[in-house]
Motif scaffolding. Structure first.
Motif, PDB file in Angstrom:
ATOM      1  N   GLY A   9      -0.588   0.267   1.327  1.00 11.16           N
ATOM      2  CA  GLY A   9      -1.013   1.560   1.885  1.00 11.16           C
ATOM      3  C   GLY A   9      -1.275   1.468   3.373  1.00 11.16           C
ATOM      4  O   GLY A   9      -2.222   2.060   3.893  1.00 11.16           O
ATOM      5  N   THR A  11       0.553   2.668   5.752  1.00 12.12           N
ATOM      6  CA  THR A  11       1.191   3.731   6.542  1.00 12.12           C
ATOM      7  C   THR A  11       0.185   4.767   7.028  1.00 12.12           C
ATOM      8  O   THR A  11       0.553   5.674   7.773  1.00 12.12           O
ATOM      9  N   SER A  12      -1.071   4.663   6.608  1.00 13.83           N
ATOM     10  CA  SER A  12      -2.039   5.718   6.922  1.00 13.83           C
ATOM     11  C   SER A  12      -3.453   5.170   6.774  1.00 13.83           C
ATOM     12  O   SER A  12      -3.661   4.106   6.186  1.00 13.83           O
ATOM     13  N   PHE A  14      -7.048   3.882   6.022  1.00 15.98           N
ATOM     14  CA  PHE A  14      -7.684   2.553   6.013  1.00 15.98           C
ATOM     15  C   PHE A  14      -6.657   1.439   6.195  1.00 15.98           C
ATOM     16  O   PHE A  14      -6.882   0.487   6.946  1.00 15.98           O
ATOM     17  N   ARG A  34       5.171   3.529   1.093  1.00 16.68           N
ATOM     18  CA  ARG A  34       6.455   4.149   0.748  1.00 16.68           C
ATOM     19  C   ARG A  34       7.165   4.739   1.949  1.00 16.68           C
ATOM     20  O   ARG A  34       8.362   4.955   1.904  1.00 16.68           O
ATOM     21  N   ARG A  35       6.426   5.049   3.031  1.00 17.46           N
ATOM     22  CA  ARG A  35       7.057   5.713   4.182  1.00 17.46           C
ATOM     23  C   ARG A  35       7.566   4.683   5.185  1.00 17.46           C
ATOM     24  O   ARG A  35       6.813   4.157   6.003  1.00 17.46           O
ATOM     25  N   ASP A  60       7.039   1.412  -3.944  1.00 16.01           N
ATOM     26  CA  ASP A  60       6.016   2.207  -4.626  1.00 16.01           C
ATOM     27  C   ASP A  60       5.236   1.255  -5.536  1.00 16.01           C
ATOM     28  O   ASP A  60       5.833   0.625  -6.421  1.00 16.01           O
ATOM     29  N   VAL A  61       3.926   1.161  -5.328  1.00 12.52           N
ATOM     30  CA  VAL A  61       3.143   0.198  -6.130  1.00 12.52           C
ATOM     31  C   VAL A  61       3.119   0.533  -7.617  1.00 12.52           C
ATOM     32  O   VAL A  61       2.735  -0.298  -8.435  1.00 12.52           O
ATOM     33  N   ASN A  87      -5.222  -1.680  -1.150  1.00 12.68           N
ATOM     34  CA  ASN A  87      -5.788  -0.462  -0.572  1.00 12.68           C
ATOM     35  C   ASN A  87      -5.061   0.805  -1.028  1.00 12.68           C
ATOM     36  O   ASN A  87      -5.664   1.873  -1.098  1.00 12.68           O
ATOM     37  N   GLY A 139     -12.261   0.004  -3.572  1.00 19.02           N
ATOM     38  CA  GLY A 139     -12.767   0.896  -4.610  1.00 19.02           C
ATOM     39  C   GLY A 139     -13.266   2.168  -3.956  1.00 19.02           C
ATOM     40  O   GLY A 139     -12.636   2.705  -3.044  1.00 19.02           O
ATOM     41  N   TYR A 153     -10.120  10.662 -11.090  1.00 17.15           N
ATOM     42  CA  TYR A 153     -10.197   9.808  -9.891  1.00 17.15           C
ATOM     43  C   TYR A 153     -11.359   8.821 -10.038  1.00 17.15           C
ATOM     44  O   TYR A 153     -11.189   7.612  -9.806  1.00 17.15           O
ATOM     45  N   LYS A 157     -11.376   4.665 -10.256  1.00 16.26           N
ATOM     46  CA  LYS A 157     -12.131   3.780  -9.349  1.00 16.26           C
ATOM     47  C   LYS A 157     -13.198   2.975 -10.110  1.00 16.26           C
ATOM     48  O   LYS A 157     -13.499   1.848  -9.725  1.00 16.26           O
ATOM     49  N   GLY A 184     -17.732   5.470   1.044  1.00 12.45           N
ATOM     50  CA  GLY A 184     -17.989   6.889   0.814  1.00 12.45           C
ATOM     51  C   GLY A 184     -16.984   7.707   1.616  1.00 12.45           C
ATOM     52  O   GLY A 184     -15.876   7.231   1.921  1.00 12.45           O
ATOM     53  N   ALA A 186     -14.588   9.371   4.026  1.00 11.86           N
ATOM     54  CA  ALA A 186     -13.916   8.934   5.259  1.00 11.86           C
ATOM     55  C   ALA A 186     -12.786   9.908   5.561  1.00 11.86           C
ATOM     56  O   ALA A 186     -12.038  10.309   4.662  1.00 11.86           O
ATOM     57  N   THR A 188      -9.451  10.623   6.542  1.00 14.32           N
ATOM     58  CA  THR A 188      -8.092  10.072   6.656  1.00 14.32           C
ATOM     59  C   THR A 188      -7.144  11.151   6.119  1.00 14.32           C
ATOM     60  O   THR A 188      -7.501  12.321   6.119  1.00 14.32           O
ATOM     61  N   GLU A 189      -6.000  10.754   5.600  1.00 14.19           N
ATOM     62  CA  GLU A 189      -5.142  11.744   4.929  1.00 14.19           C
ATOM     63  C   GLU A 189      -5.601  11.999   3.488  1.00 14.19           C
ATOM     64  O   GLU A 189      -4.991  12.784   2.763  1.00 14.19           O
TER      65      GLU A 189
HETATM   66  P1  NDP Z   1      -4.632   7.838   3.022  1.00 16.55           P
HETATM   67  O1  NDP Z   1      -4.066   8.969   2.227  1.00 16.55           O
HETATM   68  O2  NDP Z   1      -4.800   8.027   4.485  1.00 16.55           O
HETATM   69  O3  NDP Z   1      -3.777   6.522   2.759  1.00 16.55           O
HETATM   70  C1  NDP Z   1      -3.342   6.189   1.465  1.00 16.55           C
HETATM   71  C2  NDP Z   1      -2.307   5.081   1.558  1.00 16.55           C
HETATM   72  O4  NDP Z   1      -1.905   4.726   0.238  1.00 16.55           O
HETATM   73  C3  NDP Z   1      -1.052   5.513   2.312  1.00 16.55           C
HETATM   74  O5  NDP Z   1      -0.681   4.483   3.192  1.00 16.55           O
HETATM   75  C4  NDP Z   1      -0.014   5.677   1.213  1.00 16.55           C
HETATM   76  O6  NDP Z   1       1.264   5.274   1.695  1.00 16.55           O
HETATM   77  C5  NDP Z   1      -0.495   4.645   0.183  1.00 16.55           C
HETATM   78  N1  NDP Z   1      -0.005   4.976  -1.143  1.00 16.55           N
HETATM   79  C6  NDP Z   1      -0.332   6.040  -1.918  1.00 16.55           C
HETATM   80  N2  NDP Z   1       0.388   6.032  -3.051  1.00 16.55           N
HETATM   81  C7  NDP Z   1       1.187   4.930  -2.989  1.00 16.55           C
HETATM   82  C8  NDP Z   1       2.162   4.395  -3.857  1.00 16.55           C
HETATM   83  N3  NDP Z   1       2.455   4.956  -5.028  1.00 16.55           N
HETATM   84  N4  NDP Z   1       2.816   3.255  -3.483  1.00 16.55           N
HETATM   85  C9  NDP Z   1       2.527   2.674  -2.299  1.00 16.55           C
HETATM   86  N5  NDP Z   1       1.601   3.135  -1.439  1.00 16.55           N
HETATM   87  C10 NDP Z   1       0.950   4.264  -1.783  1.00 16.55           C
HETATM   88  O7  NDP Z   1      -6.042   7.518   2.340  1.00 16.55           O
HETATM   89  P2  NDP Z   1      -7.190   6.439   2.657  1.00 16.55           P
HETATM   90  O8  NDP Z   1      -6.779   5.508   3.726  1.00 16.55           O
HETATM   91  O9  NDP Z   1      -8.462   7.192   2.807  1.00 16.55           O
HETATM   92  O10 NDP Z   1      -7.255   5.703   1.251  1.00 16.55           O
HETATM   93  C11 NDP Z   1      -7.034   4.318   1.075  1.00 16.55           C
HETATM   94  C12 NDP Z   1      -7.797   3.876  -0.155  1.00 16.55           C
HETATM   95  O11 NDP Z   1      -9.177   4.106   0.032  1.00 16.55           O
HETATM   96  C13 NDP Z   1      -7.418   4.596  -1.450  1.00 16.55           C
HETATM   97  O12 NDP Z   1      -7.402   3.654  -2.493  1.00 16.55           O
HETATM   98  C14 NDP Z   1      -8.561   5.598  -1.633  1.00 16.55           C
HETATM   99  O13 NDP Z   1      -8.735   5.925  -2.977  1.00 16.55           O
HETATM  100  C15 NDP Z   1      -9.716   4.812  -1.081  1.00 16.55           C
HETATM  101  N6  NDP Z   1     -10.897   5.534  -0.628  1.00 16.55           N
HETATM  102  C16 NDP Z   1     -10.783   6.561   0.274  1.00 16.55           C
HETATM  103  C17 NDP Z   1     -11.938   7.200   0.712  1.00 16.55           C
HETATM  104  C18 NDP Z   1     -11.900   8.359   1.645  1.00 16.55           C
HETATM  105  O14 NDP Z   1     -12.838   9.165   1.667  1.00 16.55           O
HETATM  106  N7  NDP Z   1     -10.886   8.508   2.482  1.00 16.55           N
HETATM  107  C19 NDP Z   1     -13.267   6.752   0.284  1.00 16.55           C
HETATM  108  C20 NDP Z   1     -13.239   5.671  -0.659  1.00 16.55           C
HETATM  109  C21 NDP Z   1     -12.111   5.080  -1.070  1.00 16.55           C
HETATM  110  P3  NDP Z   1       2.641   6.042   1.421  1.00 16.55           P
HETATM  111  O15 NDP Z   1       2.317   7.485   1.204  1.00 16.55           O
HETATM  112  O16 NDP Z   1       3.470   5.766   2.637  1.00 16.55           O
HETATM  113  O17 NDP Z   1       3.182   5.354   0.206  1.00 16.55           O
END
Ligand code: NDP
Ligand code: 8X3
Length: 252
Positions: A9, A11-12, A14, A34-35, A60-61, A87, A139, A153, A157, A184, A186, A188-189
């Motif tokens: 993950g 690409t975006s 964390f 994936r991107r 894709d994971v 992540n 998590g 969701y 987790k 908690g 954050a 992001t996307e």
């Molecule tokens: P973003 O949406 O910004 O990033 C999510 C990342 O996960 C992207 O890089 C995306 O990449 C990747 N991803 C999603 N699905 C897949 C897939 N099927 N295969 C491969 N990669 C995948 O969210 P965050 O950075 O906020 O989230 C990261 C982690 O932190 C997640 O596990 C989320 O549950 C967790 N989290 C987030 C919180 C928040 O408030 N933001 C708080 C607590 C935990 P791509 O689309 O290119 O595949």
């Protein structure tokens, strides 16, 4: 000495910030998502700005065959993964369970739990063979407390929480550290994905308080890898100061 850090993950949010943080600190990166365009851009940035060696793995994971192929196709040098940051993950939709959208459920469970498991299944043996390594699972506070319309969701987790504990027990004899970082709110996307592109709704989540940034989370992920060999953080909950629990955020 330079370590090899595999971040899913990347690409975006964390994952991207975590990759930058480790590169800034002199490490080599395997970045995945994936991107492909975003992976390529990040690779270029890390190579130019930090002279890191960077490998991109676009998959894709949720697809175990692709995960196995991606890891098994690494050269021996890149298979020496020191840190795996599981992540990649997402929330999709917010509904009471009796109105839940099945496709949303599949996406969350398959990504957050099964994707994390597939990555661990194929990377951990490489660590076991070397008797060293650190697996860091992202998590959530949603894996500690349940909130309305978040049962799936949160369930995914809570699953990460349990899988992290079990992985630690299984790998302790192999001298592998296993850590959960549970953030908690954050910005992001994450909420854009959760609300399926509804930007105003996503923005409203973070109005009236200062949420965590991706960089705040990356700092903590990096920190847990800097401890002495005999010290491990098992579980770390990281919150915005304004958020006292999953449900209670003080907004002004
Ligand atoms: P973003 O949406 O910004 O990033 C999510 C990342 O996960 C992207 O890089 C995306 O990449 C990747 N991803 C999603 N699905 C897949 C897939 N099927 N295969 C491969 N990669 C995948 O969210 P965050 O950075 O906020 O989230 C990261 C982690 O932190 C997640 O596990 C989320 O549950 C967790 N989290 C987030 C919180 C928040 O408030 N933001 C708080 C607590 C935990 P791509 O689309 O290119 O595949
Ligand atoms: C993301 C944080 O509170 O939206 O895991 O569940 S929350």
């Amino acid at each position: 000495m330079k370590k090899i850090i595999l971040v899913t993950g990347a690409t975006s949010g964390f994952g991207r910030a975590i990759a930058i943080k480790f590169a800034e600190n002199g490490n080599n990166l395997i970045i995945s998502g994936r991107r492909k365009d975003r992976l390529d851009q990040l690779k270029q940035k890390l190579e130019l700005e930090f002279s890191s060696e960077v490998l991109t793995l676009c998959f894709d994971v949720r697809n175990a065959v692709l995960v196995e192929h991606a890891i098994n196709s690494l050269t021996p040098k890149w298979q020496s993964i020191d840190v795996l940051v599981n992540n990649a993950g997402l929330a999709v939709g917010m509904h009471p369970v009796h109105e839940g959208v099945l496709d949303d459920w599949e996406r969350m469970i398959d990504t957050n739990m099964k994707g994390l498991l597939y990555m661990t299944r194929f990377v951990a043996p490489l660590m076991v063979a070397r008797k060293q390594g650190h697996i860091i699972n992202i998590g959530s506070v949603a894996g500690k407390e349940v909130y309305p319309n978040g049962s799936v969701y949160c369930g995914s987790k809570f699953g990460v929480d349990a899988i992290t504990k079990g992985t630690r027990i299984d790998l302790v004899q192999h001298h592998i550290k296993v850590t959960q970082i549970a953030p908690g709110a954050a910005n992001t996307e994450f909420s854009i994905v959760r609300f399926k592109g509804d930007q105003p709704r996503a923005d409203s989540v973070y109005k009236g308080f200062k949420p965590l940034s991706a960089e705040d989370v990356a700092d903590v992920v990096y920190y847990v890898t800097t401890l002495p060999d005999h010290v491990n953080i098992n579980d770390l909950v990281l919150m915005p100061t304004a958020q006292a629990s999953a449900m209670y955020v003080h907004k002004e």
